[in-house]
Design a protein around this motif. Structure first.
Motif, mmCIF file in Angstrom:
data_model
loop_
_atom_site.group_PDB
_atom_site.id
_atom_site.type_symbol
_atom_site.label_atom_id
_atom_site.label_comp_id
_atom_site.label_asym_id
_atom_site.label_seq_id
_atom_site.Cartn_x
_atom_site.Cartn_y
_atom_site.Cartn_z
ATOM 1 N N GLN A 218 14.409 -6.831 25.352
ATOM 2 C CA GLN A 218 13.583 -7.892 25.846
ATOM 3 C C GLN A 218 12.988 -8.795 24.907
ATOM 4 O O GLN A 218 13.197 -10.060 25.164
ATOM 5 C CB GLN A 218 12.259 -7.090 26.567
ATOM 6 N N ILE A 260 -0.183 -9.288 9.577
ATOM 7 C CA ILE A 260 0.586 -9.604 10.978
ATOM 8 C C ILE A 260 1.763 -8.760 10.780
ATOM 9 O O ILE A 260 2.247 -8.075 11.714
ATOM 10 C CB ILE A 260 0.747 -11.035 11.310
ATOM 11 N N ASN A 263 6.231 -7.635 13.328
ATOM 12 C CA ASN A 263 6.292 -7.421 14.712
ATOM 13 C C ASN A 263 5.427 -8.607 15.484
ATOM 14 O O ASN A 263 5.147 -8.417 16.600
ATOM 15 C CB ASN A 263 5.866 -6.093 15.151
ATOM 16 N N PHE A 264 5.478 -9.827 14.923
ATOM 17 C CA PHE A 264 4.809 -10.659 15.616
ATOM 18 C C PHE A 264 5.821 -11.724 16.159
ATOM 19 O O PHE A 264 5.312 -12.991 16.783
ATOM 20 C CB PHE A 264 3.764 -11.657 14.485
ATOM 21 N N GLY A 265 7.122 -11.419 16.257
ATOM 22 C CA GLY A 265 8.205 -12.436 16.658
ATOM 23 C C GLY A 265 8.117 -12.743 17.732
ATOM 24 O O GLY A 265 8.155 -14.049 18.330
ATOM 25 N N VAL A 266 7.741 -11.930 19.110
ATOM 26 C CA VAL A 266 7.668 -12.410 20.412
ATOM 27 C C VAL A 266 6.453 -13.368 20.687
ATOM 28 O O VAL A 266 6.741 -14.571 21.240
ATOM 29 C CB VAL A 266 7.607 -11.269 21.156
ATOM 30 N N ALA A 267 5.549 -13.077 20.097
ATOM 31 C CA ALA A 267 4.192 -13.873 20.190
ATOM 32 C C ALA A 267 4.500 -15.327 19.787
ATOM 33 O O ALA A 267 4.129 -16.157 20.183
ATOM 34 C CB ALA A 267 3.063 -13.298 19.688
ATOM 35 N N LEU A 270 6.876 -17.236 21.515
ATOM 36 C CA LEU A 270 6.073 -17.806 23.153
ATOM 37 C C LEU A 270 5.315 -19.016 22.596
ATOM 38 O O LEU A 270 5.259 -19.851 23.369
ATOM 39 C CB LEU A 270 5.151 -16.520 23.543
ATOM 40 N N GLY B 140 7.138 -13.339 28.328
ATOM 41 C CA GLY B 140 7.028 -13.552 27.082
ATOM 42 C C GLY B 140 5.239 -13.398 26.763
ATOM 43 O O GLY B 140 4.971 -12.487 25.770
ATOM 44 N N ALA B 143 4.774 -9.358 26.777
ATOM 45 C CA ALA B 143 5.141 -8.623 25.542
ATOM 46 C C ALA B 143 4.427 -8.975 24.146
ATOM 47 O O ALA B 143 3.879 -8.492 23.535
ATOM 48 C CB ALA B 143 6.484 -9.098 25.157
ATOM 49 N N ALA B 144 3.937 -10.552 24.276
ATOM 50 C CA ALA B 144 3.171 -11.190 23.336
ATOM 51 C C ALA B 144 1.887 -10.335 23.188
ATOM 52 O O ALA B 144 1.150 -9.899 22.189
ATOM 53 C CB ALA B 144 3.012 -12.685 23.194
ATOM 54 N N GLU B 147 1.663 -7.094 21.738
ATOM 55 C CA GLU B 147 1.665 -7.034 20.140
ATOM 56 C C GLU B 147 0.534 -7.340 19.794
ATOM 57 O O GLU B 147 -0.132 -6.816 18.683
ATOM 58 C CB GLU B 147 2.659 -8.199 19.792
ATOM 59 N N ILE B 148 -0.273 -8.262 20.361
ATOM 60 C CA ILE B 148 -1.505 -8.929 20.010
ATOM 61 C C ILE B 148 -2.586 -7.802 19.893
ATOM 62 O O ILE B 148 -3.311 -7.773 19.039
ATOM 63 C CB ILE B 148 -1.884 -10.220 20.431
ATOM 64 N N ILE B 151 -2.171 -5.553 17.052
ATOM 65 C CA ILE B 151 -2.709 -5.992 15.772
ATOM 66 C C ILE B 151 -4.283 -6.287 15.638
ATOM 67 O O ILE B 151 -4.671 -5.884 14.454
ATOM 68 C CB ILE B 151 -2.017 -7.545 15.685
#
Lengths: 296, 339
Positions: A218, A260, A263-267, A270, B140, B143-144, B147-148, B151
């Motif tokens: 994804q 960070i 693993n912040f690539g998707v954010a 976006l 997106g 998924a983001a 992740e956030i 974190i």
């Protein structure tokens, strides 16, 4: 300074990979107007195929590429004939729903086949060499050059051959292409074959550098979308440039922003997408067809 | 214009039963469900009923933006997750120095409003555009956000998650979810008949045409998404309370989005009564057929989704009902004509 150069190099290598990873998505969207939400899952399929061949025949992933590309070409060709052709004339709603269903089915099929455990392909040369104080990871460098090669080949195919001319014609105006005698179904099927093969090839190529698991796809779909919006539909230099922008930004953020990690690539992609949409809602460049075209 | 061909049919007065029949049936059903706990039922049955209500609520909300407006939202679970996390944070932690820990009822509206704010800020960017940007941007965002949330460890507990105070009250949960479902489905029934709802349908069928008729398409889409996000956030907050434990993996579950999409598709995309019907059918199928094949659940859902879109895009209601009365049918007939 060294740290900066190191990050820049990693970003460039990553960007080259993104450039080839995005091609399948971008060309499929550009030629047929299909936004393939299962893009990342075909990449995952390629990575699993490489892992399978490595485990059973002890075949190097870069050699098994020669087998994976034609195999996935056939898969893509069949997919177009059986499934995607029914969607071309339908509004985007149907396309999105079907490719979303395809994505879920593929990911869960692989989960059933190989379990959800992460796999890896430990090739012998998975190290790095020192060049002027900067370490260059060997596998990623190979991936980078393979990516450049694939991009050049696709560029030549699209710009210099009769088939490429037919594909571009089909993208620009389907009906006019039909009138001048292009077998549109065949051109579409070949395009889908090329796209799926490229995507799976990209997956196979990065299999030594990252863990392979059924739900890895994804993020790649999302990044592919951002890069395509950045670089234009089906434009190969645009794909490379967009990939570089995303790759370098990603590595720079991971290096210089504390806490960070990677693993912040998707954010990040976006945020990049949102910024592009605010600044230039029509996309940066059009490529094979206008980006904001509405088919419904 | 295609709309004008049917204009004669539309202006004909609908019969009383056609106009009010669905609502009357719905009120009768709600009345029965309100009395249901007084018959001899076990806690498990109440719990399953609550789950079905939740599925109906989520799918109806999804249907408002995905079915009626035609903007497919592949990340709707993000509002569910934001609601759940707001509940978790406000109830277990005191994020601001001056704010004390809140109770369930205090945290509930805040959770809904935060989901709404997220929807408005996202929609403001992505809904101005036609095409598929919204769908992918939502995917997106989903998924983001996961992740956030991982974190932001001090606030959300990261991967370890948060524990909410366990309050087991199956009957209270049942009535709460029943009330939310009743509000949501009834409002959607009302929206479907109002000018606002007709504008949404117009956007789906011909966005440029709708704009030319003077509909502020962006605003309409934004309001639809905001309503859907608010109630999804409320549902998520409730779910966090009911489940008493949240972490990124159980809250931001992709299968939840898949179930919303599937429920709406199965019942009938863009219809009022489709999601409730689809939820009952889907839940029954899941419990009867797939309960033994848990591994194959999502694979089967994915394949079913493809088959539904290809061969039965009008859903169960469309197959059963009077074809002209269901607005989605016209759109689908247009697809079929083109093929």
């Amino acid at each position: 300074m060294t740290q900066f150069l190191q990050a820049l190099l990693s970003g460039l290598l990553l960007g080259g990979f993104y450039g080839v990873m995005v091609l399948g998505f971008s060309v499929l969207w550009g030629v047929m107007g299909i936004i393939n939400l299962a893009h990342g899952d075909f990449l995952m399929t390629g990575a699993y195929l490489a892992w399978l061949m490595f485990r059973t025949f002890n075949l190097d992933p870069f050699i098994s590429l020669v087998l994976i590309l034609p195999l996935m070409f056939v898969v893509g060709y069949a997919l177009q004939k059986i499934l995607l052709n029914r969607l071309i004339e339908r509004p985007r709603l149907a396309t999105l729903l079907v490719t979303f269903g395809l994505s879920i089915s593929l990911a869960n099929l692989h989960k059933i086949l190989y379990t959800a455990d992460p796999r890896n392909v430990p090739v012998a040369y998975n190290g790095s060499i020192e060049l002027w104080g900067i370490s260059v990871p060997i596998v990623k460098a190979i991936v980078f050059f393979i990516a450049l090669g694939m991009m050049s080949l696709l560029h030549l195919l699209l710009q210099r051959t009769r088939l490429g001319k037919a594909i571009r014609a089909a993208a620009q105006n389907k009906n006019a292409a039909k009138i001048v005698g292009i077998d549109i179904d065949r051109v579409y099927a070949i395009t889908a074959g090329i796209c799926i093969a490229l995507t799976a090839g990209a997956g196979a190529a990065i299999s030594p550098t990252q863990a392979i698991f059924p739900f890895m796809g994804q993020p790649f779909t999302l990044k592919a979308f951002t890069i395509t919006v950045l670089g234009g539909l089906g434009r190969i230099p645009g794909a490379l440039l967009g990939g570089m922008v995303l790759g370098i930004t990603e590595v720079m953020v991971a290096t210089y922003v504390p806490g960070i990690g990677t693993n912040f690539g998707v954010a990040l992609s976006l945020i990049l997408l949102v910024v592009i949409l605010i600044v230039r809602p029509q996309g940066l460049s059009s490529g094979l067809r206008p980006m904001n075209e509405d088919r419904s | 214009m295609k709309l004008h061909k049917n204009s004669k049919k539309q202006t004909e007065k609908k019969s009383f039963l056609k106009k009010w029949g669905g609502l009357i049936l719905w009120i009768l059903l709600l009345g029965f469900l309100a009395l249901y706990p007084y018959t001899k039922v076990s806690g498990i049955q109440l719990f399953s009923a609550t789950q079905v209500f939740m599925l109906v609520t989520l799918a109806s909300n999804w249907n408002l933006i995905g079915g009626m407006t035609g903007y497919i939202d592949f990340g709707h679970t993000v509002f569910f997750g934001v609601g759940a996390y707001m509940m978790g944070i406000l109830v277990t932690q005191a994020p601001l120095a001056f704010a004390p820990r809140l109770s369930f009822w205090q945290a509930l509206p805040i959770a809904g409003l935060v989901a709404l704010l997220l929807a408005v800020s996202l929609g403001w960017v992505t809904l101005r555009l036609k095409g598929s940007y919204f769908s992918i941007a939502m995917l997106g965002t989903f998924a983001a956000t996961r992740e956030i949330v991982r974190i932001l460890r001090p606030l959300t507990g990261g991967g370890a998650g948060l524990d909410l105070p366990p309050v087991l009250n199956r009957l209270g949960e049942y009535y709460f979810m029943l009330a939310v479902m009743a509000i949501v489905v009834s409002s959607i029934w009302w929206i479907r008949r109002s000018d606002f709802g007709l504008s949404l349908l117009a956007i789906r069928e011909d966005e440029i045409g709708a704009e030319m008729r003077g509909i502020n398409t962006t605003l309409h889409k934004l309001v639809a998404l905001a309503i859907a996000a608010f109630f999804t956030g409320i549902t998520g907050a409730f779910w966090a309370w009911q489940n008493t434990y949240i972490d990124p993996d159980v809250v931001f579950l992709e299968s939840r989005t898949v179930e919303m999409v599937m429920t709406s598709m199965l019942g009938g995309l863009g219809t009022v009564w489709g999601p409730p019907l689809g939820a009952v059918v889907l839940y029954s199928i899941q419990n009867i057929v797939w309960s033994n094949l848990l591994n194959y659940h999502l694979l089967a859902l994915g394949i079913l989704l493809i088959f539904l879109v290809l061969f039965m895009p009008e859903g169960i209601l469309g197959k059963l009902g009077d074809r002209s009365s269901i607005s989605a049918i016209r759109l689908i007939q247009r697809w079929q004509k083109r093929r």
